[in-house]
Design a protein around this motif. Structure first.
Motif, PDB file in Angstrom:
ATOM      1  N   UNK A  20       1.338 -13.549   9.160  1.00 22.35           N
ATOM      2  CA  UNK A  20       1.488 -14.811   8.442  1.00 22.35           C
ATOM      3  C   UNK A  20       0.211 -15.200   7.720  1.00 22.35           C
ATOM      4  N   UNK A  21      -0.943 -14.837   8.280  1.00 22.49           N
ATOM      5  CA  UNK A  21      -2.227 -15.151   7.651  1.00 22.49           C
ATOM      6  C   UNK A  21      -2.568 -14.174   6.533  1.00 22.49           C
ATOM      7  N   UNK A  22      -1.730 -13.127   6.352  1.00 18.56           N
ATOM      8  CA  UNK A  22      -2.021 -12.068   5.370  1.00 18.56           C
ATOM      9  C   UNK A  22      -3.422 -11.515   5.607  1.00 18.56           C
ATOM     10  N   UNK A  23      -3.753 -11.299   6.881  1.00 14.30           N
ATOM     11  CA  UNK A  23      -5.089 -10.864   7.277  1.00 14.30           C
ATOM     12  C   UNK A  23      -5.044  -9.368   7.565  1.00 14.30           C
ATOM     13  N   UNK A  24      -5.369  -8.569   6.535  1.00 11.64           N
ATOM     14  CA  UNK A  24      -5.267  -7.118   6.667  1.00 11.64           C
ATOM     15  C   UNK A  24      -6.216  -6.577   7.733  1.00 11.64           C
ATOM     16  N   UNK A  25      -7.384  -7.185   7.867  1.00 14.45           N
ATOM     17  CA  UNK A  25      -8.345  -6.730   8.874  1.00 14.45           C
ATOM     18  C   UNK A  25      -7.786  -6.956  10.275  1.00 14.45           C
ATOM     19  N   UNK A  26      -7.226  -8.151  10.512  1.00 14.50           N
ATOM     20  CA  UNK A  26      -6.660  -8.457  11.822  1.00 14.50           C
ATOM     21  C   UNK A  26      -5.457  -7.564  12.129  1.00 14.50           C
ATOM     22  N   UNK A  27      -4.625  -7.289  11.109  1.00 14.99           N
ATOM     23  CA  UNK A  27      -3.483  -6.393  11.314  1.00 14.99           C
ATOM     24  C   UNK A  27      -3.978  -5.003  11.699  1.00 14.99           C
ATOM     25  N   UNK A  28      -4.965  -4.507  10.941  1.00 18.26           N
ATOM     26  CA  UNK A  28      -5.492  -3.167  11.206  1.00 18.26           C
ATOM     27  C   UNK A  28      -6.074  -3.055  12.609  1.00 18.26           C
ATOM     28  N   UNK A  29      -6.595  -4.157  13.118  1.00 21.75           N
ATOM     29  CA  UNK A  29      -7.185  -4.144  14.457  1.00 21.75           C
ATOM     30  C   UNK A  29      -6.136  -3.932  15.542  1.00 21.75           C
ATOM     31  N   UNK A  50      -9.952   1.535   8.375  1.00 20.58           N
ATOM     32  CA  UNK A  50      -9.885   1.129   6.967  1.00 20.58           C
ATOM     33  C   UNK A  50      -8.565   1.550   6.321  1.00 20.58           C
ATOM     34  N   UNK A  51      -7.989   2.664   6.765  1.00 18.15           N
ATOM     35  CA  UNK A  51      -6.718   3.110   6.199  1.00 18.15           C
ATOM     36  C   UNK A  51      -5.601   2.111   6.468  1.00 18.15           C
ATOM     37  N   UNK A  52      -5.509   1.624   7.712  1.00 18.94           N
ATOM     38  CA  UNK A  52      -4.484   0.632   8.045  1.00 18.94           C
ATOM     39  C   UNK A  52      -4.710  -0.644   7.253  1.00 18.94           C
ATOM     40  N   UNK A  53      -5.960  -1.068   7.138  1.00 18.72           N
ATOM     41  CA  UNK A  53      -6.284  -2.287   6.398  1.00 18.72           C
ATOM     42  C   UNK A  53      -5.834  -2.176   4.943  1.00 18.72           C
ATOM     43  N   UNK A  54      -6.137  -1.060   4.297  1.00 18.98           N
ATOM     44  CA  UNK A  54      -5.753  -0.879   2.893  1.00 18.98           C
ATOM     45  C   UNK A  54      -4.242  -0.805   2.734  1.00 18.98           C
ATOM     46  N   UNK A  55      -3.566  -0.141   3.655  1.00 22.16           N
ATOM     47  CA  UNK A  55      -2.120   0.001   3.567  1.00 22.16           C
ATOM     48  C   UNK A  55      -1.434  -1.360   3.607  1.00 22.16           C
ATOM     49  N   UNK A  56      -1.813  -2.208   4.557  1.00 23.54           N
ATOM     50  CA  UNK A  56      -1.147  -3.496   4.694  1.00 23.54           C
ATOM     51  C   UNK A  56      -1.577  -4.472   3.598  1.00 23.54           C
ATOM     52  N   UNK A  57      -2.822  -4.379   3.133  1.00 27.09           N
ATOM     53  CA  UNK A  57      -3.260  -5.241   2.035  1.00 27.09           C
ATOM     54  C   UNK A  57      -2.426  -4.977   0.787  1.00 27.09           C
ATOM     55  N   UNK A  58      -2.070  -3.725   0.552  1.00 25.96           N
ATOM     56  CA  UNK A  58      -1.257  -3.371  -0.614  1.00 25.96           C
ATOM     57  C   UNK A  58       0.200  -3.785  -0.448  1.00 25.96           C
ATOM     58  N   UNK A  59       0.634  -4.029   0.800  1.00 21.58           N
ATOM     59  CA  UNK A  59       2.038  -4.354   1.060  1.00 21.58           C
ATOM     60  C   UNK A  59       2.316  -5.848   1.070  1.00 21.58           C
ATOM     61  N   UNK A  60       1.296  -6.691   0.976  1.00 20.07           N
ATOM     62  CA  UNK A  60       1.498  -8.128   1.114  1.00 20.07           C
ATOM     63  C   UNK A  60       2.406  -8.705   0.027  1.00 20.07           C
ATOM     64  N   UNK A  61       2.460  -8.062  -1.137  1.00 14.62           N
ATOM     65  CA  UNK A  61       3.286  -8.578  -2.229  1.00 14.62           C
ATOM     66  C   UNK A  61       4.747  -8.710  -1.854  1.00 14.62           C
ATOM     67  N   UNK A  62       5.249  -7.807  -1.012  1.00 14.70           N
ATOM     68  CA  UNK A  62       6.677  -7.850  -0.657  1.00 14.70           C
ATOM     69  C   UNK A  62       7.000  -8.997   0.305  1.00 14.70           C
ATOM     70  N   UNK A  63       5.969  -9.637   0.856  1.00 12.97           N
ATOM     71  CA  UNK A  63       6.180 -10.762   1.768  1.00 12.97           C
ATOM     72  C   UNK A  63       5.857 -12.106   1.112  1.00 12.97           C
TER      73      UNK A  63
END
Length: 266
Positions: A20-29, A50-63
């Motif tokens: 919900x926070x669109x926090x790619x770093x927290x998601x990757x953790x 860093x790979x997980x962080x980049x993947x989810x940061x790029x996916x935020x548009x669909x949410x």
């Protein structure tokens, strides 16, 4: 779930907040290194966070537009060091529902996702209402003291608060205008709505009857109109038309006995 009885709930509560926070770093953790993220046509072998962080940061548009998330978690297996969790994500505000199987493993940083595999969202209990019938989201109870009533039912029934609805820590203000309790799998069960005054029920004396209302959800505006027509034909009376609301289109009806209920797009 033996010694891991609350791990999955705590883990996915924190994961939901990060989404919900669109926090790619927290998601990757929340992901182990190494880990495997598998989506149709895309398989990512995670060798650094860093790979997980980049993947989810790029996916935020669909949410985009998603302001609320329900995670229905079913643990299918558990050992002392691994948990397999089947999670249906229900998004309010724009994204389609998702269902993923997660394998959680324990490392020095706590519990992490080692494998994520998407699955078909095929359980009608976990989906918004579609087709012929709307889906019951939860029962809503009016209360002058929602927190007090929520605490009563939480302890009586063993439910938990929806992430974000927990009592404040310390002496902070309590935003208790609208509270939701879920079961331990994340399914909504009861909501509490603040009202300034409420006559206490005198039941079984009929002078003041019982008070509550039901919330139903449908998938889109077409289903909303279909269910409006069905409700009309069954004898409901429209008492609020908010079908043009961009954030949450809805209708509020009175049933044939006068009890209100809502149908809205989730």
């Amino acid at each position: 779930m033996d010694e891991n009885s609350d791990v999955h709930r705590q883990f996915f509560d924190a994961y939901t907040r990060a989404l919900l926070d669109r926090d790619a770093v927290a998601i990757a953790d929340h992901y182990a290194v190494p880990a495997l993220i598998e989506f149709p046509g895309q398989r990512i072998l995670v060798t650094e966070a860093r790979q997980s962080e980049q993947f989810f940061a790029q996916a935020f548009g669909q949410y985009e537009g998603v302001t609320e998330v329900d995670a229905a978690v079913t643990v299918t297996a558990s050992t002392g060091h691994s948990i397999w969790a089947d999670v249906t994500w229900r998004y309010h505000g724009g994204a389609p529902d998702e269902r993923n199987m997660y394998q959680l493993v324990q490392d020095d940083g706590g519990w992490k996702i080692a494998v994520l595999t998407p699955m078909a969202v095929d359980d009608p209990v976990q989906q918004s209402g579609t087709g012929d019938y709307p889906h019951l989201l939860h029962t809503v109870i009016d209360a002058t003291e929602p927190r007090e009533l929520a605490e009563f039912y939480r302890q009586l029934l063993g439910y938990v608060y929806r992430p974000g609805d927990e009592p404040p820590e310390g002496t902070g203000p309590d935003d208790d205008v609208w509270l939701v309790l879920t079961d331990r799998a994340g399914r909504r069960m009861i909501a509490f709505q603040k009202t300034e005054s409420l006559e206490r029920s005198t039941w079984p004396d009929p002078t003041v009857p019982m008070q509550l209302h039901l919330d139903f959800t449908v998938e889109d505006l077409n289903d909303l109109e279909l269910q409006r027509q069905r409700a009309d034909s069954l004898g409901a009376r429209l008492i609020l038309d908010r079908a043009d609301d961009e954030n949450e289109p809805l209708y509020v009806f009175a049933d044939p006995s006068g009890h209100p209920f809502c149908i809205f797009v989730a």
